[in-house]
Enzyme design. Structure first.
Site, PDB file in Angstrom:
ATOM      1  N   SER A   1       0.820  -1.224   0.000  1.00 30.16           N
ATOM      2  CA  SER A   1       0.000   0.000   0.000  1.00 30.16           C
ATOM      3  C   SER A   1       0.849   1.268   0.000  1.00 30.16           C
ATOM      4  CB  SER A   1      -0.878  -0.030   1.257  1.00 30.16           C
ATOM      5  OG  SER A   1      -1.261   1.269   1.627  1.00 30.16           O
ATOM      6  N   GLY A   2       0.496   2.176  -0.863  1.00 30.41           N
ATOM      7  CA  GLY A   2       1.184   3.472  -0.872  1.00 30.41           C
ATOM      8  C   GLY A   2       0.938   4.227   0.422  1.00 30.41           C
ATOM      9  N   LEU A   3      -0.312   4.160   0.896  1.00 29.33           N
ATOM     10  CA  LEU A   3      -0.658   4.855   2.136  1.00 29.33           C
ATOM     11  C   LEU A   3       0.166   4.335   3.306  1.00 29.33           C
ATOM     12  CD1 LEU A   3      -2.518   6.647   3.936  1.00 29.33           C
ATOM     13  CD2 LEU A   3      -4.070   4.684   4.073  1.00 29.33           C
TER      14      LEU A   3
ATOM     15  N   ASP B   1       0.655  10.358   2.331  1.00 33.72           N
ATOM     16  CA  ASP B   1       0.399   9.601   1.099  1.00 33.72           C
ATOM     17  C   ASP B   1       0.261  10.593  -0.060  1.00 33.72           C
ATOM     18  OD1 ASP B   1      -0.218   7.559  -0.643  1.00 33.72           O
ATOM     19  OD2 ASP B   1      -2.294   7.329   0.031  1.00 33.72           O
TER      20      ASP B   1
ATOM     21  N   ASP C   1       1.153  -0.764  -5.041  1.00 31.10           N
ATOM     22  CA  ASP C   1       0.382   0.451  -5.296  1.00 31.10           C
ATOM     23  C   ASP C   1       1.347   1.458  -5.928  1.00 31.10           C
ATOM     24  OD1 ASP C   1      -1.022   2.783  -5.179  1.00 31.10           O
ATOM     25  OD2 ASP C   1      -1.397   2.707  -3.007  1.00 31.10           O
TER      26      ASP C   1
ATOM     27  N   ASP D   1       0.661   4.240  -7.242  1.00 36.14           N
ATOM     28  CA  ASP D   1       0.077   5.594  -7.297  1.00 36.14           C
ATOM     29  C   ASP D   1      -0.241   5.967  -8.751  1.00 36.14           C
ATOM     30  OD1 ASP D   1       0.169   5.740  -4.572  1.00 36.14           O
ATOM     31  OD2 ASP D   1       2.011   6.893  -4.472  1.00 36.14           O
TER      32      ASP D   1
ATOM     33  N   GLU E   1      -3.165   4.555 -10.847  1.00 27.26           N
ATOM     34  CA  GLU E   1      -4.480   5.212 -10.767  1.00 27.26           C
ATOM     35  C   GLU E   1      -4.527   6.419 -11.707  1.00 27.26           C
ATOM     36  OE1 GLU E   1      -3.753   5.579  -6.528  1.00 27.26           O
ATOM     37  OE2 GLU E   1      -4.067   7.745  -6.622  1.00 27.26           O
TER      38      GLU E   1
ATOM     39  N   LYS F   1       0.144  12.670  -6.211  1.00 25.30           N
ATOM     40  CA  LYS F   1      -1.222  12.248  -5.890  1.00 25.30           C
ATOM     41  C   LYS F   1      -1.621  12.641  -4.459  1.00 25.30           C
ATOM     42  CE  LYS F   1      -2.214   9.046  -3.631  1.00 25.30           C
ATOM     43  NZ  LYS F   1      -2.264   7.588  -3.727  1.00 25.30           N
TER      44      LYS F   1
ATOM     45  N   ASN G   1      -4.275  11.018  -1.324  1.00 23.59           N
ATOM     46  CA  ASN G   1      -5.036   9.815  -0.992  1.00 23.59           C
ATOM     47  C   ASN G   1      -6.508  10.002  -1.367  1.00 23.59           C
ATOM     48  OD1 ASN G   1      -6.802   8.167   1.146  1.00 23.59           O
ATOM     49  ND2 ASN G   1      -4.861   7.109   0.805  1.00 23.59           N
ATOM     50  N   SER G   2      -7.121   8.933  -1.867  1.00 24.40           N
ATOM     51  CA  SER G   2      -8.488   9.005  -2.395  1.00 24.40           C
ATOM     52  C   SER G   2      -9.512   9.423  -1.354  1.00 24.40           C
ATOM     53  CB  SER G   2      -8.894   7.640  -2.945  1.00 24.40           C
ATOM     54  OG  SER G   2      -8.005   7.265  -3.961  1.00 24.40           O
TER      55      SER G   2
ATOM     56  N   ARG H   1      -6.467   1.636 -12.181  1.00 25.82           N
ATOM     57  CA  ARG H   1      -7.420   1.996 -11.118  1.00 25.82           C
ATOM     58  C   ARG H   1      -8.260   3.190 -11.569  1.00 25.82           C
ATOM     59  NH1 ARG H   1      -5.357   3.094  -4.981  1.00 25.82           N
ATOM     60  NH2 ARG H   1      -6.665   4.876  -4.473  1.00 25.82           N
TER      61      ARG H   1
ATOM     62  N   HIS I   1     -12.667   1.868  -7.639  1.00 26.53           N
ATOM     63  CA  HIS I   1     -12.578   2.333  -6.250  1.00 26.53           C
ATOM     64  C   HIS I   1     -13.812   3.156  -5.880  1.00 26.53           C
ATOM     65  CE1 HIS I   1     -10.640   2.571  -2.559  1.00 26.53           C
ATOM     66  NE2 HIS I   1      -9.708   3.485  -2.769  1.00 26.53           N
TER      67      HIS I   1
HETATM   68  C1  SPV Z   1      -3.458   2.513  -0.570  1.00 28.69           C
HETATM   69  O1  SPV Z   1      -3.569   1.576   0.211  1.00 28.69           O
HETATM   70  O2  SPV Z   1      -2.493   3.256  -0.572  1.00 28.69           O
HETATM   71  C2  SPV Z   1      -4.518   2.748  -1.537  1.00 28.69           C
HETATM   72  C3  SPV Z   1      -5.852   2.300  -1.239  1.00 28.69           C
HETATM   73  O3  SPV Z   1      -4.248   3.351  -2.538  1.00 28.69           O
HETATM   74  S1  SPV Z   1      -6.692   3.638  -0.654  1.00 28.69           S
HETATM   75  O4  SPV Z   1      -6.057   4.155   0.499  1.00 28.69           O
HETATM   76  O5  SPV Z   1      -8.029   3.121  -0.395  1.00 28.69           O
HETATM   77  O6  SPV Z   1      -6.758   4.654  -1.699  1.00 28.69           O
HETATM   78 MG    MG Z   2      -2.511   4.313  -2.492  1.00 24.31          MG
END
Ligand code: SPV
Ligand code: MG
Length: 546
Positions: A55-57, A67, A94, A96, A123, A129, A131-132, A167, A198
């Site tokens: 996971s990027g986060l 993130d 991930d 990004d 994505e 980026k 975070n979503s 994504r 997502h």
């Molecule tokens: C991550 O885990 O970094 C993601 C998923 O990209 S989310 O945080 O849901 O965007």
């Molecule tokens: Mg991410």
């Protein structure tokens, strides 16, 4: 568990990319579990998961970063390398936005393939980026530009099975279902192997609506962080290919670490903590210490664990030189015999030296050397001194007189020789010594032949000070090696001498001769290159020795 390098016993028949492809592109529902470093990757693998979501986060957060592409892509790559080393299951990273345009994606994919990462998810947003789940209406990438990133990625993969997941952020950014479907279709046509759709809604409605309209045109991946109450079975029935549990290991770790830190801070003690946290042993196990121990057995020289017992209790008779100190502390060119002996032992791989002191014991000091005392040295002999060091006689053990000097190659020969008890015996010294100065004379199963091809084993038959000249095969130089088994025999022999009331007076020739009655005692012949310091004349010789 693991890395092809560290854990060669776990080879996979598939490349990691192929294994990931099998998970994501197979008809059944698969699960990818979040990990953010080597340790969590291994924990995910141990739990039974067949794939990891890097996971990027959580990688960012575990580095103390946001993130928002604050960690550079090569820093993320370094983390991924630890993860791929720690776990053999495939990783979907991930990626990004791909860290820039098509060109950045090309380099990223090549490097991921080189590091055995199974796939990447990119994505359709812009670098850097966000975070979503932060803010609303994040700007999306132009569809064609993003398709270029996908094509560039697919064209750059060096493993045919590498998985590129595209994504779609349209629903997250408040765009319509039509927009989401149009984007998914374009990304699929550009070569994406799967689509991650997502959503940040707290129900799965829009995900299920999308899934239905998508109609299995390509595998679908989802991240139900926000719609977590939906039963997994619903997604299975809908035909979802893979679920990503995106951040739950880091979140679990945060809770546990916060609680533990707080408790220890408040109590100023570990009360209530031990037993509630993983054991240190568990850390060793997760880190693969057992594999390292195996490797050490395979690769480290056996002698690296050998110990030595140096017998140095006797006063020696070197007149004024031994008035204040025992013979082993007499200096030859500014360094004591004992210091020289210990150096030679260290050069031969001996790690622990125990010196049995007696006469003028306070003078026997040497850094890194353990000392034990025979306080009855005046009335006892070598066997008794040796028995004072019984605790040091275990595992591979050398027994050495404290007043001998020998070249390191002699020690290497004794260490390398086969046998549970091995003695270094000088085949010529006995002839050269004046009568009366000889002591540990050896009768052996065979004499030294000097023949290059002669490597037949030679066994000790008897050792004594007064053997008939025609029986003497050589002189023991005061260096013996005992394997772990040999050390046990030696201990038993000392016990037997004690039981017979002979321990106090016995010398080592008697001990070795008795040992040879029950066990093979091997001889390695040498030709000179050693010295024992018995007289002042020997001190003169020793000056020439080094
Ligand atoms: C991550 O885990 O970094 C993601 C998923 O990209 S989310 O945080 O849901 O965007
Ligand atoms: Mg991410």
């Amino acid at each position: 568990m693991a890395n092809d390098m560290l854990f060669p016993s776990a080879p996979s028949p598939l490349s990691r990319a192929a294994a990931l492809r099998a998970e994501i592109c197979s008809p059944g529902l698969s699960f990818l579990m979040e990990a953010h470093n080597g340790l969590s990757a291994r924990i995910v693998e141990e739990a039974g998961f067949r794939g990891i979501w890097a996971s990027g986060l959580t990688i960012s957060a575990s580095l103390g970063l946001r993130d928002s592409n604050e960690a550079s892509w090569t820093q993320v790559l370094d983390v991924l390398e630890y993860m791929a080393d720690a776990a053999a299951i495939p990783i979907l990273v991930d990626g990004d936005t791909g860290y820039g345009n098509f060109n950045n994606v090309r380099r990223l994919v090549r490097k991921l393939c080189a590091r055995r990462i199974g796939g990447v998810c990119i994505e359709d947003k812009l670098f850097p980026k966000t975070n979503s789940f932060i803010g609303e209406r994040q700007p999306l990438a132009d569809i064609d530009e993003f398709c270029g990133r996908i094509k560039a990625g697919k064209d750059s993969q060096t493993d045919d099975a590498f998985v590129l997941v595209a994504r779609v952020e349209a629903l997250i950014s408040g765009h319509s279902m039509e927009e989401a479907l149009q984007r998914a279709e374009a990304y699929h046509a550009a070569g994406a192997d799967a689509i991650l759709i997502h959503s940040k809604k707290n129900t799965a409605d829009e995900i299920l609506a999308f899934t239905e309209r998508w109609g299995r045109r390509a595998p679908l991946v989802i991240v139900p962080t926000m719609y977590h109450t939906t039963p997994t079975e619903t997604f299975r029935r809908a035909g979802i290919s893979a679920i990503i549990w995106a951040n739950h290991n880091l979140r679990a770790a945060i809770t546990a670490m916060r609680e533990t830190s707080q408790r220890i801070f408040e109590r100023e003690s570990l009360e209530g903590t031990e037993g509630a946290v993983a054991t240190v042993k568990d850390i060793f196990r997760l880190a693969g210490n057992e594999e390292l121990a195996d490797a050490e057995r395979r690769y480290l020289p056996r002698r690296a664990t050998a110990r030595a017992v140096v017998l140095a209790a006797a006063p020696g008779a070197l007149g004024p030189l031994t008035a204040e100190r025992p013979k082993c502390m007499v200096e030859i060119r500014g360094r004591s015999l004992l210091a020289r002996l210990v150096d030679t032992l260290a050069g031969g791989g001996v790690r622990e030296v125990t010196v049995v002191r007696g006469y003028r014991k306070e003078a026997v000091v040497l850094p890194g050397v353990r000392v034990l005392d025979n306080d009855h040295y005046a009335e006892t002999g070598e066997a008794f001194s040796l028995s004072c060091a019984r605790t040091a006689i275990s595992g591979e053990t050398l027994v050495v007189y404290g007043d001998v000097l020998f070249r390191e190659e002699i020690l290497h020969g004794v260490m390398a020789a086969r046998g549970d008890v091995v003695l270094a015996v000088d085949a010529v010294a006995a002839e050269l010594r004046a009568p009366g100065r000889q002591r540990d004379l050896v009768r052996a199963s065979r004499r030294y032949s000097g023949d290059y091809l002669d490597d037949a084993p030679v066994r000790l038959e008897e050792m004594a000070a007064n053997l008939p000249a025609e029986q003497v095969a050589g002189e023991w130089i005061g260096l013996a090696r005992f394997s772990a088994r040999g050390a046990t025999w030696l201990g038993e022999e000392l016990d037997a001498l004690a039981a017979e009331g002979l321990l106090e007076k016995a010398d080592l020739p008697l001990v070795l001769t008795r040992l040879a009655v029950h066990h093979p005692v091997h001889i390695v012949y040498i030709l000179g290159r050693w010295l024992d310091v018995d007289t002042l004349a020997d001190v003169g010789d020793a000056l020439n020795f080094t």
